[in-house]
Design an enzyme around this catalytic site. Sequence first.
Site, PDB file in Angstrom:
ATOM      1  N   LYS A  42      49.175  36.441   2.200  1.00  9.76           N
ATOM      2  CA  LYS A  42      48.315  37.564   2.603  1.00  9.76           C
ATOM      3  C   LYS A  42      49.167  38.830   2.725  1.00  9.76           C
ATOM      4  O   LYS A  42      50.404  38.752   2.752  1.00  9.76           O
ATOM      5  CB  LYS A  42      47.644  37.247   3.941  1.00  9.76           C
ATOM      6  CG  LYS A  42      48.622  36.975   5.081  1.00  9.76           C
ATOM      7  CD  LYS A  42      47.917  36.405   6.307  1.00  9.76           C
ATOM      8  CE  LYS A  42      48.922  36.104   7.408  1.00  9.76           C
ATOM      9  NZ  LYS A  42      48.300  35.391   8.537  1.00  9.76           N
ATOM     10  N   ARG A 136      40.708  32.866  18.845  1.00 10.02           N
ATOM     11  CA  ARG A 136      40.481  33.883  17.821  1.00 10.02           C
ATOM     12  C   ARG A 136      39.377  33.323  16.928  1.00 10.02           C
ATOM     13  O   ARG A 136      38.220  33.363  17.308  1.00 10.02           O
ATOM     14  CB  ARG A 136      41.786  34.186  17.069  1.00 10.02           C
ATOM     15  CG  ARG A 136      41.696  35.346  16.112  1.00 10.02           C
ATOM     16  CD  ARG A 136      43.029  35.669  15.436  1.00 10.02           C
ATOM     17  NE  ARG A 136      43.533  34.585  14.591  1.00 10.02           N
ATOM     18  CZ  ARG A 136      44.662  34.638  13.887  1.00 10.02           C
ATOM     19  NH1 ARG A 136      45.412  35.744  13.932  1.00 10.02           N
ATOM     20  NH2 ARG A 136      45.051  33.641  13.142  1.00 10.02           N
ATOM     21  N   TYR A 269      61.642  67.575  13.393  1.00 15.63           N
ATOM     22  CA  TYR A 269      60.488  67.911  14.246  1.00 15.63           C
ATOM     23  C   TYR A 269      60.814  67.707  15.726  1.00 15.63           C
ATOM     24  O   TYR A 269      61.479  66.734  16.092  1.00 15.63           O
ATOM     25  CB  TYR A 269      59.302  67.002  13.917  1.00 15.63           C
ATOM     26  CG  TYR A 269      58.628  67.282  12.606  1.00 15.63           C
ATOM     27  CD1 TYR A 269      58.093  68.549  12.317  1.00 15.63           C
ATOM     28  CD2 TYR A 269      58.477  66.276  11.657  1.00 15.63           C
ATOM     29  CE1 TYR A 269      57.443  68.792  11.114  1.00 15.63           C
ATOM     30  CE2 TYR A 269      57.824  66.506  10.456  1.00 15.63           C
ATOM     31  CZ  TYR A 269      57.314  67.763  10.191  1.00 15.63           C
ATOM     32  OH  TYR A 269      56.667  67.992   9.004  1.00 15.63           O
ATOM     33  N   MET A 317      57.108  61.652   7.904  1.00 19.72           N
ATOM     34  CA  MET A 317      56.214  60.817   7.106  1.00 19.72           C
ATOM     35  C   MET A 317      56.908  60.324   5.834  1.00 19.72           C
ATOM     36  O   MET A 317      56.763  59.167   5.445  1.00 19.72           O
ATOM     37  CB  MET A 317      54.946  61.595   6.741  1.00 19.72           C
ATOM     38  CG  MET A 317      53.890  60.716   6.088  1.00 19.72           C
ATOM     39  SD  MET A 317      52.415  61.601   5.597  1.00 19.72           S
ATOM     40  CE  MET A 317      51.585  61.846   7.153  1.00 19.72           C
TER      41      MET A 317
HETATM   42  C1  LIG Z   1      49.202  34.368   8.830  1.00 25.03           C
HETATM   43  C2  LIG Z   1      48.789  32.990   9.108  1.00 25.03           C
HETATM   44  C3  LIG Z   1      49.668  31.919   8.882  1.00 25.03           C
HETATM   45  C4  LIG Z   1      51.118  32.103   8.481  1.00 25.03           C
HETATM   46  O1  LIG Z   1      51.879  32.212   9.646  1.00 25.03           O
HETATM   47  P1  LIG Z   1      53.464  32.355   9.615  1.00 25.03           P
HETATM   48  O2  LIG Z   1      53.842  32.340  11.055  1.00 25.03           O
HETATM   49  O3  LIG Z   1      53.785  33.631   8.957  1.00 25.03           O
HETATM   50  O4  LIG Z   1      53.994  31.179   8.873  1.00 25.03           O
HETATM   51  C5  LIG Z   1      49.188  30.638   9.078  1.00 25.03           C
HETATM   52  N1  LIG Z   1      47.919  30.420   9.484  1.00 25.03           N
HETATM   53  C6  LIG Z   1      47.058  31.412   9.740  1.00 25.03           C
HETATM   54  C7  LIG Z   1      45.676  31.085  10.194  1.00 25.03           C
HETATM   55  C8  LIG Z   1      47.467  32.730   9.579  1.00 25.03           C
HETATM   56  O5  LIG Z   1      46.606  33.727   9.847  1.00 25.03           O
END
Ligand SMILES: *Cc1c(COP(=O)(O)O)cnc(C)c1O
Length: 378
Positions: A42, A136, A269, A317
Amino acid sequence: MTYQLFDQKRSWIEIDLASLRYNVRSLLSLMKSKEQFMAVIKADAYGHGAVRIAQELNKMDIYCFAVATLSEAIELRENGIQGDILILGYTDPSQISYIQQYHLLQTITDVTYALAMDEMNIDIDVHIAIDTGMHRLGSGYNEINQIEAIYALKHLHVKGIFSHLCVSDSLKEEDKEFTEKQIQHYFELIQTLKNKNYNVGKTHIQSSYGLLNYPHLCCDYVRIGISLYGVYSSPYDQVKSSIELQPVLSLKSKIILLRHVKMDETIGYGRTYKASKERIIAVVPIGYADGLSRILSNQGYVLVRGEKVPIVGRICMDQMMIDVSDIRDIQVGDQVTIIGKDGNIYQSCENISDESHTISNETLSRLGYRLPRIYRDE
Ligand SMILES: *Cc1c(COP(=O)(O)O)cnc(C)c1O
């Protein structure tokens, strides 16, 4: 994005594919087979470039992936990635036809969502998320009626069931107890469902730290994210099974301008940095829009000619300034290493993330779209 090609000589990311393969082999040493490896790619593979990373993994016979969103999944399919692709996050029911069309797997986040998806009258494959304490996503592990209701839906074909651990990175006694409870509740639910003759499909509960700290668990998949990229979340992390990992990503830029500032002159800045004596300041074309946290202003350091040099003034930036007064023969064009190795010193992603008050996962996933990735395969 092709226009990034024109930015190659500004600031860039280097990806070492040999290290990626090394990490895969290391992680596989804790698993029974390659079939268990679910690569979490992801957020553009935590900044490493999802398509290229998935292609390399396909070459290594890894055929199972997880992403967060529908677009991320479609991008992989459009680029010929083979195998299962599980969407771990929310997809709006109105887009369900794409899940079918691209042969994706959708996470079912709870029973309400399952009903909304089923009403669309389109058949898709799903994995059911189970909440064992993170609160969650997922149906509660003890809400057996709701979970059974999901199995009963006509258009949702359950191919797996999984949970997520929320303190598996910690070896503190109370955290280990909490994790063991999560694991126990998950496996009890699986057993209950099996006793009721449900085909639960693929099981999975571990992510990187779940594997490294609870390697004895036996599920069909292990969801490997951060450790695939060869880093830990924080520099203080201890793990039970320490395997060798190699960081895959380096972040580089270069000096584009040098200037002398006199005593009492200020930089950037807000005039937050004031020279206590005459200084040589270099401008580096990378800033917070590229993913460098502004928290590093007047705090962090980068590497130039094998030496640490401080970031001075506020990070802008698109640029930042560094103090190179102590570097011999400094020149415009000299390379600047923000993450990675320069000579004998190394700036780790863990370290710069810690200085940015965050974890490696955030630093990597926020590396900006303007940074081209250069893949090395030695
Ligand atoms: C992002 C994610 C992972 C991967 O976790 P890592 O700690 O980066 O290995 C696994 N399971 C779910 C549900 C996630 O959202």
